[in-house]
Write a protein that holds these residues in place. Structure first.
Motif, PDB file in Angstrom:
ATOM      1  N   HIS A   1       0.808  -1.209   0.000  1.00 58.99           N
ATOM      2  CA  HIS A   1       0.000   0.000   0.000  1.00 58.99           C
ATOM      3  C   HIS A   1       0.846   1.265   0.000  1.00 58.99           C
ATOM      4  O   HIS A   1       0.316   2.366  -0.173  1.00 58.99           O
ATOM      5  CB  HIS A   1      -0.946  -0.001   1.212  1.00 58.99           C
ATOM      6  CG  HIS A   1      -1.942  -1.116   1.172  1.00 58.99           C
ATOM      7  ND1 HIS A   1      -3.110  -1.045   0.461  1.00 58.99           N
ATOM      8  CD2 HIS A   1      -1.922  -2.355   1.744  1.00 58.99           C
ATOM      9  CE1 HIS A   1      -3.795  -2.171   0.599  1.00 58.99           C
ATOM     10  NE2 HIS A   1      -3.093  -2.986   1.373  1.00 58.99           N
TER      11      HIS A   1
ATOM     12  N   SER B   1       4.058   1.233  -1.786  1.00 60.35           N
ATOM     13  CA  SER B   1       4.997   1.203  -2.908  1.00 60.35           C
ATOM     14  C   SER B   1       4.296   0.751  -4.187  1.00 60.35           C
ATOM     15  O   SER B   1       3.840  -0.399  -4.290  1.00 60.35           O
ATOM     16  CB  SER B   1       6.173   0.265  -2.594  1.00 60.35           C
ATOM     17  OG  SER B   1       6.962   0.058  -3.744  1.00 60.35           O
ATOM     18  N   GLU B   2       4.256   1.653  -5.153  1.00 59.92           N
ATOM     19  CA  GLU B   2       3.669   1.292  -6.440  1.00 59.92           C
ATOM     20  C   GLU B   2       4.520   0.255  -7.153  1.00 59.92           C
ATOM     21  O   GLU B   2       3.997  -0.619  -7.862  1.00 59.92           O
ATOM     22  CB  GLU B   2       3.529   2.540  -7.317  1.00 59.92           C
ATOM     23  CG  GLU B   2       2.805   2.263  -8.623  1.00 59.92           C
ATOM     24  CD  GLU B   2       2.595   3.527  -9.424  1.00 59.92           C
ATOM     25  OE1 GLU B   2       2.132   3.420 -10.578  1.00 59.92           O
ATOM     26  OE2 GLU B   2       2.881   4.628  -8.898  1.00 59.92           O
ATOM     27  N   THR B   3       5.836   0.309  -6.941  1.00 53.57           N
ATOM     28  CA  THR B   3       6.749  -0.650  -7.570  1.00 53.57           C
ATOM     29  C   THR B   3       6.453  -2.068  -7.074  1.00 53.57           C
ATOM     30  O   THR B   3       6.361  -3.013  -7.867  1.00 53.57           O
ATOM     31  CB  THR B   3       8.213  -0.293  -7.255  1.00 53.57           C
ATOM     32  OG1 THR B   3       8.461   1.044  -7.674  1.00 53.57           O
ATOM     33  CG2 THR B   3       9.166  -1.236  -7.968  1.00 53.57           C
TER      34      THR B   3
ATOM     35  N   ARG C   1       3.653  -3.071  -5.695  1.00 57.81           N
ATOM     36  CA  ARG C   1       2.295  -3.419  -6.110  1.00 57.81           C
ATOM     37  C   ARG C   1       2.272  -3.913  -7.554  1.00 57.81           C
ATOM     38  O   ARG C   1       1.647  -4.936  -7.876  1.00 57.81           O
ATOM     39  CB  ARG C   1       1.370  -2.217  -5.932  1.00 57.81           C
ATOM     40  CG  ARG C   1      -0.088  -2.497  -6.226  1.00 57.81           C
ATOM     41  CD  ARG C   1      -1.003  -1.426  -5.649  1.00 57.81           C
ATOM     42  NE  ARG C   1      -0.673  -0.087  -6.107  1.00 57.81           N
ATOM     43  CZ  ARG C   1      -0.111   0.848  -5.349  1.00 57.81           C
ATOM     44  NH1 ARG C   1       0.201   0.578  -4.091  1.00 57.81           N
ATOM     45  NH2 ARG C   1       0.140   2.053  -5.831  1.00 57.81           N
ATOM     46  N   ASN C   2       2.985  -3.203  -8.422  1.00 57.13           N
ATOM     47  CA  ASN C   2       3.011  -3.595  -9.837  1.00 57.13           C
ATOM     48  C   ASN C   2       3.705  -4.935 -10.039  1.00 57.13           C
ATOM     49  O   ASN C   2       3.245  -5.777 -10.833  1.00 57.13           O
ATOM     50  CB  ASN C   2       3.691  -2.508 -10.667  1.00 57.13           C
ATOM     51  CG  ASN C   2       2.859  -1.257 -10.777  1.00 57.13           C
ATOM     52  OD1 ASN C   2       1.647  -1.300 -10.584  1.00 57.13           O
ATOM     53  ND2 ASN C   2       3.502  -0.125 -11.082  1.00 57.13           N
TER      54      ASN C   2
END
Length: 577
Positions: free
Chosen positions: A488, A490-492, A494-495
């Motif tokens: 929640h 880190s977009e890295t 999550r992706n």
């Protein structure tokens, strides 16, 4: 599946009544919840396991040519009266009445219903062979339900029933089911043994149990590590331990043995090995007639051996059952209290049956039918008549196998059972067909059961550690869990997690992505408890080095794998399980 949209509710502690690991761990992992004694709700994780077991069983039953149907849980009493089991089955049969006061049962098994179907549906030899099966809820009113799904009152079971025109073809159907069961339990990823077994209340003349090897099992399996021999201890033939009877070298002597009602104490007092002693077991049977007459039997075993009650029940004269004699009956027959009984000169006639080892003993020790005394130097033929001889005892580890080598004993959990029934039910219920000569003939039947819900518990008893369940891949609720650290934040992360998740889904892997906002330690503990075979951990720190961590449930440490190799390595780990 994303964990935030699933139901995961683990517990730190198991309920106080949970005695075995499977009950403790299934409850803690949120797989089952108790509704009443021996009755459980399968929660989503638990139901996934059950459905996977059912899927493997269904595939192999279909492959073996069995045809699926579905018989009712509630069955009319009339069918059970026809078969004779309305009275015979005992208190485990749950008998109920409807609003019209008609009797029904909650089915513990379905021989009666399937035989009724067969007698109405099978008319000609041209329709045979046939094998019907179903996967259905069963109910047995256990006196003391315990051990969670291991011995509950309500459970899920697969039962199949074969119908053939003669015994030879029925045996071929039995063999086909035996092989199907071997494939089923191999695919389930369990260590198991197929053992020769007693037919029990189901009846029939040929039977094998499929036992999952586990230290907590209630059954004892006798096997030869160097051969294919394996049998339930109830059925295993106990070899004679003396090749021939030795000559008499001692004189018969009545010897004082005060306060020695057990063979172990007698041997210690006399300075003799326990294997020189003979124990006496007094049984009673009721003969036919009005009034019934009681017959007393004296069974003799070597002092270090135990009576096998299943074998005893199959002796000639025991067809209508037996019981242990009362103290009054013992006093009346032997003139002595238990603990000092023996075969020499009882007060009244008694039928003596000796185990083969006892029949070959010489100079042995037995009770003198006088409290505080035993005979020493006892010999057959000289001091007492030759006995009837029958296998009466349980096998013990180290007994010789007649085929070579020594027998070993291990514990097991019965999860499957196959029976050749012959015409036991078809004869009782008039299930016939027309042979090619136009004459009616009895259908020959086989019966084949698998405890679906018990398999789930047995798998855990065999596969667990101090952290939780270690599922075989084939029946794990999920094959892979992806654990993203700080998803929640880190977009890295999550992706990367979503990408791997989608790739695994595309490969047909049963995967869950844990997108709950919880601490890593709690997340890891949950999945170790649940027992998912492969865990993939993704975090910012690893991704900066282009690495993720992959660890199987049985491994102590994780392997660091390049992100580009994550899919291939995960699939490779799954294949190795």
């Amino acid at each position: 599946m994303h964990a935030s949209k699933y139901h995961i509710n683990t517990l730190k502690e198991a309920p106080a009544e949970a005695e075995v690991k499977s009950h403790q761990l299934m409850t803690r992992a949120g797989m089952i919840r108790k509704a009443a004694g021996g009755i459980y709700t399968y929660m989503p994780l638990g139901l996934k396991v059950i459905r996977k077991i059912e899927g493997i069983v269904r595939e192999e039953m279909n492959r073996a040519g069995a045809i699926e149907l579905l018989m009712p849980v509630v069955q009319p009493a009339e069918l059970w009266v026809e078969s004779g089991r309305w009275e015979q089955y005992g208190a485990e049969l749950m008998r109920i009445k409807d609003r019209h006061q008609r009797d029904f049962v909650l089915q513990p098994t379905s021989e009666e219903v399937i035989t009724d179907i067969a007698r109405n549906e099978i008319h000609s030899w041209r329709q045979l062979p046939l094998n019907f099966y179903h996967i259905q809820t069963k109910f047995r009113d256990e006196r003391r339900p315990r051990f969670g799904l291991m011995r509950g009152r309500e459970f899920t079971m697969k039962d199949a029933y074969s119908f053939d025109r003669d015994e030879a073809s029925a045996q071929a159907s039995y063999d086909a089911m035996f092989e199907a069961y071997m494939r089923i339990f191999t695919r389930l990823g369990l260590e198991f043994r197929a053992v020769a077994a007693d037919t029990g209340s189901i009846g029939g003349t040929r039977s094998h149990e499929f036992q999952v090897v586990a230290d907590t099992g209630e059954d004892l399996i006798v096997y030869n590590p160097n051969s294919q021999y394996a049998a339930n201890i109830e059925l295993a033939v106990a070899p004679c331990l003396l090749a021939q009877r030795g000559p008499a070298t001692e004189t018969l002597s009545k010897t004082a043995t005060p306060d020695a009602p057990k063979c172990e104490i007698v041997a210690q007092q006399l300075g003799k090995p326990l294997t020189d002693t003979v124990k006496s077991i007094v049984l009673a049977t009721e003969t036919d007639g009005k009034p019934a007459q009681t017959r007393i039997w004296l069974l003799l075993l070597r002092g270090d051996h135990d009576l096998n009650e299943i074998k005893t029940g199959k002796l000639a004269g025991f067809e209508n059952g037996y019981r242990f004699a009362t103290e009054d009956e013992i006093l009346d027959t032997f003139g002595c209290v238990p603990g000092y009984l023996g075969p020499i000169k009882p007060l009244k006639p008694v039928t003596v049956i000796a185990d083969p080892t006892v029949a070959n003993m010489s100079d042995f020790i037995c009770g003198a039918n006088d409290e505080g005394f035993h005979y020493t130097g006892v010999n057959w033929g000289r001091d007492l008549p030759e006995p009837q001889v029958a296998d009466l005892r349980n096998v013990v580890a180290g007994d010789p196998d007649p085929q070579g080598g020594q027998l070993a004993i291990q514990r097991g959990i019965e999860v499957g059972h196959v029976f050749f029934l012959g015409d036991k039910y078809s004869k009782a219920m008039g299930a016939t067909f027309l042979e090619n000569d136009g004459k009616p003939a009895m259908l020959q039947m086989g019966c084949y059961g698998i405890g679906i819900s018990r398999i789930a518990a047995a798998a855990i008893e065999q596969n667990h550690d101090d952290r939780g369940i270690v599922w075989p891949r084939a029946i794990a609720p999920f094959e892979v869990v992806i654990c993203p650290m700080g998803l929640h934040k880190s977009e890295t992360v999550r992706n990367a997690a979503e990408t791997l998740y989608q790739e695994l889904c595309a490969q047909g892997v049963d995967v869950i992505l844990d997108d709950r906002d919880i601490r890593p330690g709690i997340m890891f503990a949950d999945w170790e408890l649940v027992g998912v075979p492969v865990r993939v951990t993704i975090g910012d720190r690893g991704l900066k080095e282009n690495l993720i961590e992959i660890q199987t449930r049985r491994q102590e440490t994780a392997a660091k794998i390049p992100v580009t190799e994550a899919l291939a390595h995960t699939l490779e780990q799954l294949k190795s399980l």
